[in-house]
Design an enzyme around this catalytic site. Structure first.
Site, PDB file in Angstrom:
ATOM      1  N   LYS A  77      55.389  -5.311 -10.253  1.00 17.91           N
ATOM      2  CA  LYS A  77      54.021  -4.766 -10.318  1.00 17.91           C
ATOM      3  C   LYS A  77      54.019  -3.244 -10.189  1.00 17.91           C
ATOM      4  O   LYS A  77      53.322  -2.553 -10.926  1.00 17.91           O
ATOM      5  CB  LYS A  77      53.133  -5.377  -9.207  1.00 17.91           C
ATOM      6  CG  LYS A  77      52.996  -6.896  -9.280  1.00 17.91           C
ATOM      7  CD  LYS A  77      51.964  -7.431  -8.301  1.00 17.91           C
ATOM      8  CE  LYS A  77      52.336  -7.284  -6.845  1.00 17.91           C
ATOM      9  NZ  LYS A  77      53.485  -8.113  -6.412  1.00 17.91           N
TER      10      LYS A  77
ATOM     11  N   ARG B 112      44.779 -10.458  -2.777  1.00 12.07           N
ATOM     12  CA  ARG B 112      45.814 -11.437  -2.425  1.00 12.07           C
ATOM     13  C   ARG B 112      45.220 -12.703  -1.821  1.00 12.07           C
ATOM     14  O   ARG B 112      45.969 -13.621  -1.480  1.00 12.07           O
ATOM     15  CB  ARG B 112      46.772 -10.819  -1.413  1.00 12.07           C
ATOM     16  CG  ARG B 112      48.067 -10.233  -2.016  1.00 12.07           C
ATOM     17  CD  ARG B 112      48.829  -9.571  -0.900  1.00 12.07           C
ATOM     18  NE  ARG B 112      50.237  -9.455  -1.085  1.00 12.07           N
ATOM     19  CZ  ARG B 112      50.870  -8.347  -1.476  1.00 12.07           C
ATOM     20  NH1 ARG B 112      50.178  -7.280  -1.836  1.00 12.07           N
ATOM     21  NH2 ARG B 112      52.181  -8.311  -1.531  1.00 12.07           N
TER      22      ARG B 112
ATOM     23  N   ARG C 198      66.322  -4.158  -4.147  1.00  7.85           N
ATOM     24  CA  ARG C 198      65.364  -3.076  -3.910  1.00  7.85           C
ATOM     25  C   ARG C 198      65.461  -2.575  -2.473  1.00  7.85           C
ATOM     26  O   ARG C 198      65.364  -1.385  -2.216  1.00  7.85           O
ATOM     27  CB  ARG C 198      63.940  -3.576  -4.210  1.00  7.85           C
ATOM     28  CG  ARG C 198      62.865  -2.515  -4.074  1.00  7.85           C
ATOM     29  CD  ARG C 198      61.540  -2.986  -4.611  1.00  7.85           C
ATOM     30  NE  ARG C 198      60.805  -3.810  -3.668  1.00  7.85           N
ATOM     31  CZ  ARG C 198      59.634  -4.398  -3.932  1.00  7.85           C
ATOM     32  NH1 ARG C 198      59.085  -4.279  -5.117  1.00  7.85           N
ATOM     33  NH2 ARG C 198      59.017  -5.113  -3.017  1.00  7.85           N
TER      34      ARG C 198
ATOM     35  N   ARG D 144      62.859  -0.295   2.579  1.00  5.20           N
ATOM     36  CA  ARG D 144      61.781  -1.140   3.103  1.00  5.20           C
ATOM     37  C   ARG D 144      62.364  -2.272   3.926  1.00  5.20           C
ATOM     38  O   ARG D 144      63.128  -3.094   3.402  1.00  5.20           O
ATOM     39  CB  ARG D 144      60.973  -1.725   1.937  1.00  5.20           C
ATOM     40  CG  ARG D 144      59.881  -0.815   1.440  1.00  5.20           C
ATOM     41  CD  ARG D 144      59.133  -1.441   0.292  1.00  5.20           C
ATOM     42  NE  ARG D 144      58.452  -2.690   0.641  1.00  5.20           N
ATOM     43  CZ  ARG D 144      57.607  -3.309  -0.170  1.00  5.20           C
ATOM     44  NH1 ARG D 144      57.325  -2.800  -1.346  1.00  5.20           N
ATOM     45  NH2 ARG D 144      57.034  -4.439   0.199  1.00  5.20           N
TER      46      ARG D 144
ATOM     47  N   ARG E  48      57.354 -14.071   2.753  1.00  3.17           N
ATOM     48  CA  ARG E  48      56.432 -13.414   1.808  1.00  3.17           C
ATOM     49  C   ARG E  48      56.220 -14.280   0.568  1.00  3.17           C
ATOM     50  O   ARG E  48      55.115 -14.347   0.028  1.00  3.17           O
ATOM     51  CB  ARG E  48      56.959 -12.030   1.420  1.00  3.17           C
ATOM     52  CG  ARG E  48      56.784 -11.012   2.545  1.00  3.17           C
ATOM     53  CD  ARG E  48      57.681  -9.809   2.362  1.00  3.17           C
ATOM     54  NE  ARG E  48      57.337  -9.004   1.232  1.00  3.17           N
ATOM     55  CZ  ARG E  48      58.200  -8.206   0.593  1.00  3.17           C
ATOM     56  NH1 ARG E  48      59.455  -8.135   1.007  1.00  3.17           N
ATOM     57  NH2 ARG E  48      57.814  -7.489  -0.414  1.00  3.17           N
TER      58      ARG E  48
HETATM   59  P1  AMP Z   1      53.535  -4.996  -1.314  1.00  4.59           P
HETATM   60  O1  AMP Z   1      54.000  -3.585  -1.326  1.00  4.59           O
HETATM   61  O2  AMP Z   1      52.402  -5.249  -2.277  1.00  4.59           O
HETATM   62  O3  AMP Z   1      54.656  -5.990  -1.490  1.00  4.59           O
HETATM   63  O4  AMP Z   1      52.915  -5.272   0.130  1.00  4.59           O
HETATM   64  C1  AMP Z   1      53.698  -5.181   1.295  1.00  4.59           C
HETATM   65  C2  AMP Z   1      52.996  -5.878   2.439  1.00  4.59           C
HETATM   66  O5  AMP Z   1      51.741  -5.239   2.715  1.00  4.59           O
HETATM   67  C3  AMP Z   1      52.646  -7.335   2.205  1.00  4.59           C
HETATM   68  O6  AMP Z   1      53.738  -8.214   2.476  1.00  4.59           O
HETATM   69  C4  AMP Z   1      51.477  -7.546   3.170  1.00  4.59           C
HETATM   70  O7  AMP Z   1      51.946  -7.672   4.503  1.00  4.59           O
HETATM   71  C5  AMP Z   1      50.765  -6.196   3.083  1.00  4.59           C
HETATM   72  N1  AMP Z   1      49.724  -6.222   2.034  1.00  4.59           N
HETATM   73  C6  AMP Z   1      49.731  -5.539   0.860  1.00  4.59           C
HETATM   74  N2  AMP Z   1      48.636  -5.805   0.138  1.00  4.59           N
HETATM   75  C7  AMP Z   1      47.907  -6.690   0.859  1.00  4.59           C
HETATM   76  C8  AMP Z   1      46.679  -7.378   0.646  1.00  4.59           C
HETATM   77  N3  AMP Z   1      45.971  -7.204  -0.485  1.00  4.59           N
HETATM   78  N4  AMP Z   1      46.243  -8.205   1.631  1.00  4.59           N
HETATM   79  C9  AMP Z   1      46.919  -8.377   2.769  1.00  4.59           C
HETATM   80  N5  AMP Z   1      48.100  -7.794   3.031  1.00  4.59           N
HETATM   81  C10 AMP Z   1      48.592  -6.958   2.083  1.00  4.59           C
END
Ligand code: AMP
Length: 192
Positions: A14, A89, A128, A134, A146
């Site tokens: 993404k 989400r 990654r 991260r 996740r």
């Molecule tokens: P990402 O970078 O999109 O993989 O997001 C990393 C982490 O941030 C996720 O595993 C969640 O813990 C949190 N997170 C990101 N976007 C959301 C969302 N829309 N709702 C809830 N938690 C989120």
């Protein structure tokens, strides 16, 4: 306005595709994950709260996430459109996004879903994690959590957009540019 939701499991690509799409279509990129990470780095109150969920592979609560996203959208009143990356989400977030956009006199144009199978996701995330630093990409247990959270809480968001005839799935395996061109074809079909 052209408002896109870029959907898919963690590691689907993404972020990579958003970076290319914002250039092609002059959109504002809003990644909730990136915003949370910036807050963690800046040691804000939101960052401290978000970190406690992110470190466990759990979702940050809806209310917190929705408020943050709404504030971010308001910072770009001149935007030609947005790419929402990693948001919504949950179905509650999808409903909140709909009312936010309705109040602005606009709507979601399309949800583009990058489809990638689980084994490939795990490989990509661990790879990654080596570069990005991260923590949530480096621990196989957090990665597994996740992916489970995605399947249980996030995947149903697909139905929300299907019901509005806005869902489009794209194969997320292959060359980055090839996937990008597929996404562009889908966008151009709704953005005439
Ligand atoms: P990402 O970078 O999109 O993989 O997001 C990393 C982490 O941030 C996720 O595993 C969640 O813990 C949190 N997170 C990101 N976007 C959301 C969302 N829309 N709702 C809830 N938690 C989120």
């Amino acid at each position: 306005m052209l408002n896109l939701v870029l959907f898919g499991p963690p590691g689907a690509g993404k972020g990579t595709q958003s970076a290319k799409l914002i250039n092609r279509f002059s959109l504002v990129h809003l990644s909730t994950g990136d915003i949370f990470r910036a807050n963690i780095k800046g040691e804000t109150e939101l960052g401290v709260l978000a970190k406690s969920f992110i470190d466990k592979g759990q979702l940050v609560p809806d209310e917190v996430t929705i408020n943050m996203l709404s504030e971010e959208v308001k910072k770009s009143p001149e935007a030609k459109g947005f790419i929402f990356d990693g948001f919504p989400r949950t179905q509650a977030q999808a409903a909140a996004l709909d009312s936010l956009l309705t109040n602005m006199g606009t709507t979601i144009s399309l949800m583009l879903a990058l489809e990638v199978e689980e084994e490939e996701l795990k490989k990509r995330l661990l790879l990654r994690g080596k570069d990005s630093g991260r923590a949530d990409d480096q621990d196989p247990q957090i990665i597994q959590k996740r992916i489970e959270v995605y399947q249980n809480e996030t995947f149903p968001v697909k139905d929300y957009y299907m019901a509005q005839a806005k869902y489009k799935g794209v194969n997320g395996i292959g060359e980055v540019n090839e996937i990008f061109e597929h996404l562009c074809t889908e966008i151009e079909s709704v953005n005439k």
